[in-house]
Scaffold this motif. Structure first.
Motif, short mmCIF file in Angstrom:
data_model
loop_
_atom_site.label_atom_id
_atom_site.label_comp_id
_atom_site.label_asym_id
_atom_site.label_seq_id
_atom_site.Cartn_x
_atom_site.Cartn_y
_atom_site.Cartn_z
N GLY A 292 -29.09 -34.45 16.29
CA GLY A 292 -28.43 -33.60 17.28
C GLY A 292 -27.18 -34.23 17.88
N LEU A 293 -27.00 -35.53 17.70
CA LEU A 293 -25.82 -36.22 18.23
C LEU A 293 -24.66 -36.24 17.23
CD1 LEU A 293 -27.47 -39.33 19.95
CD2 LEU A 293 -26.90 -37.12 20.96
N ILE A 294 -24.93 -35.83 16.00
CA ILE A 294 -23.90 -35.88 14.95
C ILE A 294 -23.12 -34.56 14.91
CG2 ILE A 294 -23.46 -36.12 12.49
CD1 ILE A 294 -25.97 -37.86 12.29
N ASP A 295 -21.86 -34.63 15.27
CA ASP A 295 -20.96 -33.48 15.14
C ASP A 295 -20.33 -33.54 13.75
OD1 ASP A 295 -18.92 -31.62 15.21
OD2 ASP A 295 -18.21 -32.18 17.20
N GLU A 296 -20.76 -32.63 12.87
CA GLU A 296 -20.32 -32.67 11.48
C GLU A 296 -18.80 -32.61 11.32
OE1 GLU A 296 -22.35 -29.70 9.25
OE2 GLU A 296 -24.34 -30.57 9.59
N LEU A 317 -18.21 -41.51 13.36
CA LEU A 317 -17.60 -40.31 13.95
C LEU A 317 -16.21 -40.67 14.45
CD1 LEU A 317 -20.61 -38.93 16.07
CD2 LEU A 317 -20.02 -38.42 13.70
N ASN A 318 -15.22 -39.86 14.08
CA ASN A 318 -13.83 -40.12 14.44
C ASN A 318 -13.36 -39.15 15.52
OD1 ASN A 318 -11.37 -41.40 14.30
ND2 ASN A 318 -10.62 -40.18 12.58
N ASN A 319 -12.31 -39.55 16.26
CA ASN A 319 -11.72 -38.71 17.30
C ASN A 319 -12.75 -38.21 18.30
OD1 ASN A 319 -9.12 -38.92 16.12
ND2 ASN A 319 -9.65 -37.32 14.64
N VAL A 320 -13.62 -39.11 18.70
CA VAL A 320 -14.70 -38.76 19.64
C VAL A 320 -14.14 -38.71 21.05
CG1 VAL A 320 -16.88 -39.58 20.64
CG2 VAL A 320 -16.48 -39.75 18.17
N SER A 321 -14.59 -37.73 21.83
CA SER A 321 -14.21 -37.62 23.24
C SER A 321 -15.42 -37.97 24.10
CB SER A 321 -13.71 -36.22 23.57
OG SER A 321 -14.81 -35.32 23.69
N VAL A 326 -22.68 -37.28 21.66
CA VAL A 326 -22.98 -38.65 21.27
C VAL A 326 -22.61 -39.64 22.38
CG1 VAL A 326 -20.77 -39.24 20.17
CG2 VAL A 326 -22.92 -40.17 19.25
N MET A 327 -21.78 -39.20 23.34
CA MET A 327 -21.37 -40.09 24.44
C MET A 327 -22.15 -39.81 25.73
SD MET A 327 -19.28 -42.10 23.04
CE MET A 327 -18.67 -42.99 24.45
N GLN A 328 -23.14 -38.95 25.66
CA GLN A 328 -23.90 -38.60 26.86
C GLN A 328 -25.18 -39.41 27.03
OE1 GLN A 328 -22.26 -36.48 28.92
NE2 GLN A 328 -20.77 -36.68 27.25
N GLU A 329 -25.54 -40.19 26.04
CA GLU A 329 -26.77 -40.99 26.11
C GLU A 329 -26.65 -42.19 25.19
OE1 GLU A 329 -30.04 -39.25 23.31
OE2 GLU A 329 -29.05 -37.52 24.25
N GLU A 330 -27.55 -43.15 25.39
CA GLU A 330 -27.59 -44.30 24.48
C GLU A 330 -27.99 -43.79 23.10
OE1 GLU A 330 -29.68 -48.72 24.09
OE2 GLU A 330 -30.32 -47.34 25.67
N ILE A 331 -27.26 -44.18 22.07
CA ILE A 331 -27.48 -43.61 20.74
C ILE A 331 -28.77 -44.12 20.12
CG2 ILE A 331 -26.56 -43.42 18.40
CD1 ILE A 331 -23.73 -43.66 19.71
N PHE A 332 -28.93 -45.42 20.03
CA PHE A 332 -30.14 -46.04 19.48
C PHE A 332 -30.41 -45.55 18.05
CE2 PHE A 332 -34.23 -48.21 20.50
CZ PHE A 332 -33.68 -49.25 21.21
#
Length: 453
Positions: A292-296, A317-321, A326-332
């Motif tokens: 769910g954290l991967i924006d295709e 992931l490139n050009n991440v804001s 993916v930036m709202q929680e620890e990825i782990f």
């Protein structure tokens, strides 16, 4: 809880106080861990897909190194330590004494289930405590081996292992302990704090957070990529101090991303999902959370997964804001967001927009920037031109700050964590300075100030 009462009664007998007894048990534990190396490695493989090599490098071997260090130094740490006695206390002797706390609880996580159970236990035993150990239910195979080892080494009234899940966790947290050592998520850490408050129980929290990794324009990009791939993808990204996201300077961004892709392929091959040395996600719940954290639309490398094997490819992931999921929680997990910055201040402000992280990393050859990173930025611990390896030593403290945790351990810091340092003063009877006694006017302020200046 009956086992806690049993341990409290045992502790009150003084059986754990002799330092020789503590060291004897620690030596027995060392030999037993060596005996069960293959079983531990197999359990780690079954729970997390760790190869024997990685299991030894990151768990078994680190445990043996830490335990060896503690065995070697416990006698010294346990000795009373003399301190200077002030003139006003003449004639007396001042010293500090380390006492065990009593019956302590250790609650460990699933990502490094053997190491993060055993290393706090070494400190608790070294300091003279009785201990209840609660391994994670998410790593059941490793928990079984831990239980087998501890039951072979210790009587239950000294160290006991409690198996189970939330029900058992709840029962333990509703029981009075003399100290709680918890490693895990921030959300459960908050629950531990709330429960501990009922009994005024002191605690250590080893949590996590979004640990940043800065790659500036002066960095050795090739070396940075190699070391970041190692640190990020160890244990399939399920490491509390793994680089969570990359802040890379715009001048070296493209070169760095290319080096990152090349290094991942070099390390795990063109089909990492088939690589037996690339681990798996702990369970279905976390597997689906990571997907769910991967924006295709932002995937520039990897992104594939195998639901049956619970594996996700190393994914860039490139050009991440900062607004992306993916930036709202620890990825782990094995997902690496890349964010570009223009000035170091910009990178610093991004890091400061999050809670204080457990770790932070800087890849730079700028000495002034290295010093600024160390002294002006707040994080639990970290590295310059490397990542995660700062925790692999018994001579430095490991722990978080703020939301990433409180308290520290490893080596002497573990001994101190599970001890109470008691200040003591021993007076001699042959002399008694009279000025502290009334009537105060008899000696005047001059003499009093002479002794207290």
């Amino acid at each position: 809880m009956e086992i806690v009462n049993k341990q409290r009664a045992y502790f009150e007998t003084g059986a754990t106080l002799p330092v020789a007894t503590r060291i004897s048990y620690l030596r027995k534990l060392y030999k037993t861990i060596q005996t069960y190396e293959s079983e531990i490695a197999q359990a780690l493989y079954e729970d997390l897909g760790k190869s024997h090599y990685e299991g030894y490098m990151c768990e078994i071997g680190l445990c043996l190194s830490e335990l060896s260090y503690i065995i070697k130094h416990t006698e010294k740490w346990a000795k009373p330590q003399k301190v200077k006695t002030d003139l006003a206390q003449f004639h007396a002797k001042s010293f500090k004494v380390k006492n065990p706390l009593g019956v302590v609880l250790i609650m460990s996580p699933w990502n490094y289930p053997f190491m993060l159970t055993m290393e706090p236990l070494f400190g608790a035993i070294s300091a003279g405590n009785c201990c209840v150990v609660k391994p994670s239910a998410y790593s059941p195979n490793t928990s079984l081996v831990i239980k087998k080892i501890i039951e072979e080494v210790f009587p239950e009234e000294y160290v006991a292992v409690i198996s189970g899940g939330r029900k058992e966790n709840e029962a333990l947290l509703n029981t009075k302990f003399d100290y709680i050592f918890f490693t895990g998520s921030v959300s459960v850490g908050k629950t531990v704090m709330e429960k501990a408050a009922k009994y005024m129980t002191p605690f250590t929290l080893e949590l996590g957070g979004k640990s940043p990794c800065i790659v500036d324009e002066t960095a050795n990009v090739k070396v940075a990529a190699k070391r970041i791939v190692f640190g990020k993808l160890l244990n399939c990204g399920q490491t509390c101090v793994a680089p969570d996201y990359i802040l890379v300077h715009k001048q070296v961004k493209d070169t760095f991303v290319s080096a990152l892709q090349l290094e991942i392929t070099k390390t795990y091959g063109k089909k990492p999902l088939k690589n037996p040395n690339f681990g798996k996600i702990i369970n279905q719940k976390h597997f689906e959370r990571l997907l769910g954290l991967i924006d295709e639309k932002k995937v520039i490398f990897g992104g594939k997964s195998d639901a049956d094997a619970l594996k996700i490819e190393p994914t860039i992931l490139n050009n991440v804001s900062l607004d992306d999921a993916v930036m709202q929680e620890e990825i782990f997990g094995p997902i690496l967001p890349v964010i570009t910055f223009d000035t170091f201040r910009e990178a610093e402000n991004i890091i400061k927009s999050f809670e204080h992280p457990l770790a932070a990393y800087l890849f730079s050859n700028d000495v002034k920037r290295q010093k600024y990173f160390m002294h002006h930025m707040i994080f639990g611990g970290g590295c310059i031109n490397d990542c995660i390896v700062h925790l692999a030593t018994s001579r430095m403290p490991f722990g978080g700050v703020g939301a990433s945790g409180m308290g520290k351990y490893h080596g002497k810091y573990s001994f101190d964590t599970f001890s109470h340092e008691k200040g003591m003063l021993k007076r001699y009877n042959w002399m008694d300075l009279p000025m502290r006694y009334q009537p105060y006017q008899k000696y005047g302020m001059y003499l009093l100030k002479l002794f207290l200046k």
